[in-house]
Scaffold this motif. Structure first.
Motif, PDB file in Angstrom:
ATOM      1  N   PHE A 122     -15.399  47.312   9.238  1.00 37.84           N
ATOM      2  CA  PHE A 122     -16.537  46.592   9.784  1.00 37.84           C
ATOM      3  C   PHE A 122     -17.873  47.161   9.297  1.00 37.84           C
ATOM      4  N   LYS A 123     -17.870  48.436   8.909  1.00 32.51           N
ATOM      5  CA  LYS A 123     -19.118  49.054   8.450  1.00 32.51           C
ATOM      6  C   LYS A 123     -19.448  48.642   7.017  1.00 32.51           C
ATOM      7  N   THR A 124     -18.452  48.736   6.128  1.00 38.62           N
ATOM      8  CA  THR A 124     -18.699  48.410   4.721  1.00 38.62           C
ATOM      9  C   THR A 124     -18.508  46.933   4.422  1.00 38.62           C
ATOM     10  N   LYS A 125     -17.884  46.210   5.389  1.00 35.81           N
ATOM     11  CA  LYS A 125     -17.572  44.788   5.217  1.00 35.81           C
ATOM     12  C   LYS A 125     -16.673  44.553   3.995  1.00 35.81           C
ATOM     13  N   GLN A 126     -15.795  45.492   3.769  1.00 39.75           N
ATOM     14  CA  GLN A 126     -14.846  45.399   2.663  1.00 39.75           C
ATOM     15  C   GLN A 126     -13.422  45.472   3.216  1.00 39.75           C
ATOM     16  N   TRP A 127     -12.507  44.807   2.537  1.00 38.45           N
ATOM     17  CA  TRP A 127     -11.107  44.883   2.929  1.00 38.45           C
ATOM     18  C   TRP A 127     -10.300  45.484   1.794  1.00 38.45           C
ATOM     19  N   LYS A 128      -9.180  46.081   2.146  1.00 38.92           N
ATOM     20  CA  LYS A 128      -8.259  46.650   1.164  1.00 38.92           C
ATOM     21  C   LYS A 128      -6.857  46.208   1.535  1.00 38.92           C
ATOM     22  N   GLY A 129      -6.152  45.593   0.601  1.00 37.32           N
ATOM     23  CA  GLY A 129      -4.848  45.027   0.911  1.00 37.32           C
ATOM     24  C   GLY A 129      -3.725  45.568   0.060  1.00 37.32           C
ATOM     25  N   SER A 130      -2.499  45.287   0.504  1.00 38.97           N
ATOM     26  CA  SER A 130      -1.311  45.664  -0.250  1.00 38.97           C
ATOM     27  C   SER A 130      -1.157  44.729  -1.449  1.00 38.97           C
ATOM     28  N   LYS A 131      -0.226  45.060  -2.327  1.00 40.35           N
ATOM     29  CA  LYS A 131      -0.035  44.271  -3.546  1.00 40.35           C
ATOM     30  C   LYS A 131       0.357  42.829  -3.220  1.00 40.35           C
ATOM     31  N   ILE A 132       1.167  42.659  -2.167  1.00 42.93           N
ATOM     32  CA  ILE A 132       1.569  41.307  -1.788  1.00 42.93           C
ATOM     33  C   ILE A 132       0.350  40.464  -1.438  1.00 42.93           C
ATOM     34  N   LEU A 180      -6.074  37.689  -6.378  1.00 45.44           N
ATOM     35  CA  LEU A 180      -7.216  38.545  -6.670  1.00 45.44           C
ATOM     36  C   LEU A 180      -6.809  39.643  -7.640  1.00 45.44           C
ATOM     37  N   GLU A 181      -7.735  40.054  -8.492  1.00 50.59           N
ATOM     38  CA  GLU A 181      -7.427  41.059  -9.493  1.00 50.59           C
ATOM     39  C   GLU A 181      -7.468  42.472  -8.932  1.00 50.59           C
ATOM     40  N   SER A 182      -8.175  42.664  -7.838  1.00 45.89           N
ATOM     41  CA  SER A 182      -8.322  43.992  -7.249  1.00 45.89           C
ATOM     42  C   SER A 182      -7.678  44.043  -5.875  1.00 45.89           C
ATOM     43  N   GLU A 183      -7.329  45.263  -5.437  1.00 45.19           N
ATOM     44  CA  GLU A 183      -6.777  45.446  -4.100  1.00 45.19           C
ATOM     45  C   GLU A 183      -7.882  45.610  -3.069  1.00 45.19           C
ATOM     46  N   LYS A 184      -9.125  45.436  -3.494  1.00 40.07           N
ATOM     47  CA  LYS A 184     -10.249  45.527  -2.582  1.00 40.07           C
ATOM     48  C   LYS A 184     -11.102  44.272  -2.737  1.00 40.07           C
ATOM     49  N   GLY A 185     -11.815  43.905  -1.675  1.00 31.67           N
ATOM     50  CA  GLY A 185     -12.670  42.731  -1.775  1.00 31.67           C
ATOM     51  C   GLY A 185     -13.578  42.595  -0.582  1.00 31.67           C
ATOM     52  N   SER A 186     -14.447  41.604  -0.642  1.00 30.10           N
ATOM     53  CA  SER A 186     -15.380  41.337   0.438  1.00 30.10           C
ATOM     54  C   SER A 186     -14.833  40.228   1.326  1.00 30.10           C
ATOM     55  N   LEU A 187     -15.468  40.059   2.476  1.00 30.21           N
ATOM     56  CA  LEU A 187     -15.074  38.977   3.383  1.00 30.21           C
ATOM     57  C   LEU A 187     -15.287  37.620   2.717  1.00 30.21           C
ATOM     58  N   LYS A 242     -13.859  50.430  19.795  1.00 30.01           N
ATOM     59  CA  LYS A 242     -14.088  51.791  19.319  1.00 30.01           C
ATOM     60  C   LYS A 242     -13.696  51.968  17.857  1.00 30.01           C
ATOM     61  N   SER A 243     -12.902  51.044  17.333  1.00 32.70           N
ATOM     62  CA  SER A 243     -12.414  51.175  15.968  1.00 32.70           C
ATOM     63  C   SER A 243     -13.377  50.526  14.987  1.00 32.70           C
ATOM     64  N   THR A 244     -13.468  51.096  13.796  1.00 30.68           N
ATOM     65  CA  THR A 244     -14.289  50.504  12.741  1.00 30.68           C
ATOM     66  C   THR A 244     -13.413  49.785  11.722  1.00 30.68           C
ATOM     67  N   ARG A 245     -12.126  49.753  11.977  1.00 29.13           N
ATOM     68  CA  ARG A 245     -11.204  49.110  11.045  1.00 29.13           C
ATOM     69  C   ARG A 245     -10.323  48.081  11.762  1.00 29.13           C
ATOM     70  N   LEU A 246     -10.051  47.031  11.066  1.00 29.09           N
ATOM     71  CA  LEU A 246      -9.171  45.980  11.553  1.00 29.09           C
ATOM     72  C   LEU A 246      -7.882  46.032  10.735  1.00 29.09           C
ATOM     73  N   ASN A 247      -6.763  46.193  11.410  1.00 25.07           N
ATOM     74  CA  ASN A 247      -5.468  46.231  10.737  1.00 25.07           C
ATOM     75  C   ASN A 247      -4.760  44.896  10.954  1.00 25.07           C
TER      76      ASN A 247
END
Length: 204
Positions: free
Chosen positions: A106-116, A123-130, A186-191
């Motif tokens: 939520f702070k960086t507004k970036q997501w990181k995903g598994s290969k699937i 997407l070409e990268s395992e990271k991206g924006s909303l 309280k969490s800054t990450r969404l799983n």
């Protein structure tokens, strides 16, 4: 007469003296480290060395307790192999079920995903924006889902459990996705998890 260095092939006398110097000068009360010891037949085995200092009649003495770590290392390697095997089967199960996982910061507004996830989303990268996520939502679902996501980002406690379509930008294939997520304030990450349900009858 044998010295500690004679059975410690990983150490020179200079190196060993440098290690025990803080103990001899009283900067530390005990010293613990792992190394290997040399057997009479020139084979080695892992050890844990615990050295403490004591004084007798103004003379400094060092007492070393050596623990043979052979069995412990065998057990550690066994557990590591079991974990690797378990992770392998888990990954295979996820691949077969087409279940992917990601985290959203939520702070960086970036997501990181598994290969699937990245393969599914094209997407070409395992990271991206909303925004990169929103861009691939099917046009018939985009308006409703964008509102749901925006509401979810305003209140982290709202559970996310939605089904919608995405369009892979590389293959142009349409996939039905079951998207679930949960966190707290309280969490800054969404799983979250993404399940490709395109081949399931209910998604037709």
């Amino acid at each position: 007469t044998m010295t500690p260095i004679d059975i410690k092939p990983e150490y020179t006398l200079e190196h060993f003296n440098k290690i025990i110097e803080p103990l001899k000068k009283g900067k530390i009360s005990k010293l613990r480290f792992e190394t290997v010891h040399l057997r009479k037949d020139k084979t080695t085995y892992p050890t844990e060395i615990n050295i403490s200092k004591f004084i007798i009649e103004d003379s400094v003495h060092l007492l070393a307790i050596v623990i043979d770590l052979t069995q412990r290392k065998i057990e550690e390697k066994k557990r590591l192999r079991e974990i690797e095997t378990s992770n392998h089967f888990l990954q295979e199960s996820q691949d077969m079920a087409l279940v992917g996982y990601y985290t959203y910061d939520f702070k960086t507004k970036q997501w990181k995903g598994s290969k699937i996830i990245t393969d599914l989303m094209g997407l070409e990268s395992e990271k991206g924006s909303l925004q990169s996520w929103i861009d691939i939502i099917h046009y018939k679902d985009k308006l409703i889902l964008t509102g749901v996501l925006e509401e979810r980002l305003r209140d982290y406690t709202i559970p996310l459990d939605v089904t919608y379509r995405i369009v892979n930008p590389q293959t142009r294939a349409i996939h039905w996705i079951h998207h679930k997520a949960q966190t707290d304030r309280k969490s800054t990450r969404l799983n979250s998890s993404h399940t490709d349900i395109s081949r399931m009858p209910s998604s037709a």
